[in-house]
Design a protein around this motif. Sequence first.
Motif, PDB file in Angstrom:
ATOM      1  N   PHE A 172      11.114  -1.943  -2.191  1.00 55.01           N
ATOM      2  CA  PHE A 172      11.573  -0.810  -1.127  1.00 55.01           C
ATOM      3  C   PHE A 172      11.831  -1.276   0.107  1.00 55.01           C
ATOM      4  O   PHE A 172      11.740  -2.549   0.329  1.00 55.01           O
ATOM      5  CB  PHE A 172      10.429   0.136  -1.167  1.00 55.01           C
ATOM      6  CG  PHE A 172      10.171   0.940  -2.407  1.00 55.01           C
ATOM      7  CD1 PHE A 172      11.018   2.003  -2.835  1.00 55.01           C
ATOM      8  CD2 PHE A 172       9.145   0.898  -3.235  1.00 55.01           C
ATOM      9  CE1 PHE A 172      10.867   2.759  -4.059  1.00 55.01           C
ATOM     10  CE2 PHE A 172       8.959   1.404  -4.677  1.00 55.01           C
ATOM     11  CZ  PHE A 172       9.867   2.379  -4.760  1.00 55.01           C
ATOM     12  N   GLN A 232       6.355   5.109   6.111  1.00 55.33           N
ATOM     13  CA  GLN A 232       7.280   4.632   5.094  1.00 55.33           C
ATOM     14  C   GLN A 232       6.425   4.450   3.829  1.00 55.33           C
ATOM     15  O   GLN A 232       6.870   4.553   2.844  1.00 55.33           O
ATOM     16  CB  GLN A 232       7.818   3.515   5.687  1.00 55.33           C
ATOM     17  CG  GLN A 232       8.873   2.851   4.853  1.00 55.33           C
ATOM     18  CD  GLN A 232      10.100   3.772   4.058  1.00 55.33           C
ATOM     19  OE1 GLN A 232      10.500   4.720   5.086  1.00 55.33           O
ATOM     20  NE2 GLN A 232      10.654   3.607   3.236  1.00 55.33           N
ATOM     21  N   HIS A 244       5.640   7.368   2.265  1.00 53.62           N
ATOM     22  CA  HIS A 244       6.944   7.960   1.377  1.00 53.62           C
ATOM     23  C   HIS A 244       7.343   7.028   0.231  1.00 53.62           C
ATOM     24  O   HIS A 244       7.514   7.677  -0.875  1.00 53.62           O
ATOM     25  CB  HIS A 244       8.117   7.710   2.393  1.00 53.62           C
ATOM     26  CG  HIS A 244       9.352   8.050   1.594  1.00 53.62           C
ATOM     27  ND1 HIS A 244       9.939   9.242   1.262  1.00 53.62           N
ATOM     28  CD2 HIS A 244      10.425   6.971   1.319  1.00 53.62           C
ATOM     29  CE1 HIS A 244      10.998   9.120   0.702  1.00 53.62           C
ATOM     30  NE2 HIS A 244      11.128   7.929   0.640  1.00 53.62           N
ATOM     31  N   GLU A 245       6.899   5.681   0.242  1.00 57.90           N
ATOM     32  CA  GLU A 245       7.263   4.870  -0.946  1.00 57.90           C
ATOM     33  C   GLU A 245       6.106   4.944  -1.968  1.00 57.90           C
ATOM     34  O   GLU A 245       6.363   5.151  -3.319  1.00 57.90           O
ATOM     35  CB  GLU A 245       7.319   3.469  -0.502  1.00 57.90           C
ATOM     36  CG  GLU A 245       8.452   3.108   0.419  1.00 57.90           C
ATOM     37  CD  GLU A 245       8.814   1.781   1.027  1.00 57.90           C
ATOM     38  OE1 GLU A 245       7.649   0.970   0.475  1.00 57.90           O
ATOM     39  OE2 GLU A 245       9.477   1.502   1.790  1.00 57.90           O
ATOM     40  N   THR A 246       5.105   5.350  -1.662  1.00 55.17           N
ATOM     41  CA  THR A 246       3.889   5.591  -2.589  1.00 55.17           C
ATOM     42  C   THR A 246       3.950   6.712  -3.141  1.00 55.17           C
ATOM     43  O   THR A 246       4.133   6.925  -4.562  1.00 55.17           O
ATOM     44  CB  THR A 246       2.466   5.583  -1.577  1.00 55.17           C
ATOM     45  OG1 THR A 246       2.178   4.425  -1.057  1.00 55.17           O
ATOM     46  CG2 THR A 246       1.241   5.963  -2.513  1.00 55.17           C
ATOM     47  N   THR A 247       4.537   8.036  -2.624  1.00 53.97           N
ATOM     48  CA  THR A 247       4.312   9.277  -3.119  1.00 53.97           C
ATOM     49  C   THR A 247       5.596   9.522  -3.949  1.00 53.97           C
ATOM     50  O   THR A 247       5.466   9.932  -5.050  1.00 53.97           O
ATOM     51  CB  THR A 247       4.423  10.283  -2.180  1.00 53.97           C
ATOM     52  OG1 THR A 247       5.561  10.315  -1.260  1.00 53.97           O
ATOM     53  CG2 THR A 247       2.889  10.543  -1.487  1.00 53.97           C
ATOM     54  N   LEU A 248       6.744   8.623  -3.713  1.00 50.80           N
ATOM     55  CA  LEU A 248       8.024   8.689  -4.407  1.00 50.80           C
ATOM     56  C   LEU A 248       7.609   7.921  -5.653  1.00 50.80           C
ATOM     57  O   LEU A 248       8.102   8.303  -6.915  1.00 50.80           O
ATOM     58  CB  LEU A 248       9.046   7.863  -3.718  1.00 50.80           C
ATOM     59  CG  LEU A 248      10.390   7.740  -4.392  1.00 50.80           C
ATOM     60  CD1 LEU A 248      11.217   8.855  -4.898  1.00 50.80           C
ATOM     61  CD2 LEU A 248      11.176   6.793  -3.684  1.00 50.80           C
ATOM     62  N   LEU A 249       7.010   6.944  -5.586  1.00 49.18           N
ATOM     63  CA  LEU A 249       6.721   5.974  -6.948  1.00 49.18           C
ATOM     64  C   LEU A 249       5.588   6.747  -7.849  1.00 49.18           C
ATOM     65  O   LEU A 249       5.985   6.780  -9.017  1.00 49.18           O
ATOM     66  CB  LEU A 249       5.995   4.676  -6.513  1.00 49.18           C
ATOM     67  CG  LEU A 249       5.603   3.826  -7.601  1.00 49.18           C
ATOM     68  CD1 LEU A 249       6.822   3.243  -8.445  1.00 49.18           C
ATOM     69  CD2 LEU A 249       4.825   2.366  -7.154  1.00 49.18           C
ATOM     70  N   GLU A 260      16.915   5.270  -4.804  1.00 44.47           N
ATOM     71  CA  GLU A 260      17.070   5.464  -3.609  1.00 44.47           C
ATOM     72  C   GLU A 260      16.499   4.241  -2.717  1.00 44.47           C
ATOM     73  O   GLU A 260      15.055   3.991  -2.821  1.00 44.47           O
ATOM     74  CB  GLU A 260      16.219   6.721  -3.134  1.00 44.47           C
ATOM     75  CG  GLU A 260      15.734   6.937  -1.459  1.00 44.47           C
ATOM     76  CD  GLU A 260      14.857   8.031  -1.433  1.00 44.47           C
ATOM     77  OE1 GLU A 260      14.221   7.885  -0.559  1.00 44.47           O
ATOM     78  OE2 GLU A 260      14.734   9.087  -2.037  1.00 44.47           O
ATOM     79  N   GLU A 288       5.313   9.921  -8.199  1.00 40.25           N
ATOM     80  CA  GLU A 288       6.076  10.928  -8.742  1.00 40.25           C
ATOM     81  C   GLU A 288       7.185  10.478  -9.889  1.00 40.25           C
ATOM     82  O   GLU A 288       6.933  11.065 -10.867  1.00 40.25           O
ATOM     83  CB  GLU A 288       6.831  11.739  -7.845  1.00 40.25           C
ATOM     84  CG  GLU A 288       7.894  12.908  -8.376  1.00 40.25           C
ATOM     85  CD  GLU A 288       8.277  13.887  -7.505  1.00 40.25           C
ATOM     86  OE1 GLU A 288       8.908  15.066  -7.729  1.00 40.25           O
ATOM     87  OE2 GLU A 288       8.509  13.335  -6.400  1.00 40.25           O
ATOM     88  N   VAL A 289       7.646   9.541  -9.760  1.00 39.81           N
ATOM     89  CA  VAL A 289       8.551   8.848 -10.543  1.00 39.81           C
ATOM     90  C   VAL A 289       7.801   8.434 -11.820  1.00 39.81           C
ATOM     91  O   VAL A 289       8.096   8.526 -13.136  1.00 39.81           O
ATOM     92  CB  VAL A 289       9.265   7.566  -9.858  1.00 39.81           C
ATOM     93  CG1 VAL A 289       9.860   6.548 -11.025  1.00 39.81           C
ATOM     94  CG2 VAL A 289      10.475   8.151  -9.193  1.00 39.81           C
ATOM     95  N   LEU A 308      14.706   4.856  -9.883  1.00 36.87           N
ATOM     96  CA  LEU A 308      14.524   4.287  -8.812  1.00 36.87           C
ATOM     97  C   LEU A 308      15.997   4.023  -8.160  1.00 36.87           C
ATOM     98  O   LEU A 308      16.561   2.729  -8.321  1.00 36.87           O
ATOM     99  CB  LEU A 308      13.832   3.085  -8.611  1.00 36.87           C
ATOM    100  CG  LEU A 308      12.143   3.367  -9.094  1.00 36.87           C
ATOM    101  CD1 LEU A 308      11.513   2.028  -8.884  1.00 36.87           C
ATOM    102  CD2 LEU A 308      11.739   4.239  -7.791  1.00 36.87           C
TER     103      LEU A 308
END
Length: 143
Positions: free
Chosen positions: A18, A56, A59-64, A134, A66-67, A132
């Motif tokens: 990321f 950041q 952001h990367e933790t919550t995106l990951l 983004e 959720e995915v 993934l």
Amino acid sequence: MFTLDTRLQQDCLLVGDFPLCHLLLMNDCNYPWFILVPRREEVSELFQLDAADQRQLWHETTLLAEVLKDTFAADKMNVATLGNVVSQLHMHVIVRRRDDVAWPAPVWGRHPAQPYSGQQVARIVDKLRLVLTEDFQFAGESA
């Protein structure tokens, strides 16, 4: 200069990057267990990151998370920083299912790690390629 802790190098497989973090896969097929490591030197605590890096990382933790919840049909996502064994700042993002070998206990030290086969890793990476997109660079691919 940033260097990944040797214990993380030994226990994990590099999936990619990321903007801030390396994304690692713990080499234990008992659980889809991922680790985010901010590429910042000499950082062991969240508060040691500057405000932009803290945002950041979150952001990367919550995106990951959720995915992974959607991709691996999680019953619960475990997200944590501990650092009792590896002091380098890293965020565990672990998919938990009611039928996993440690449920409902924590995954740490419960069962011996079962390494992934190359085919299993390829399937996981293929699943992640679909979601993934983004600002993510898979390991071994040029920008």
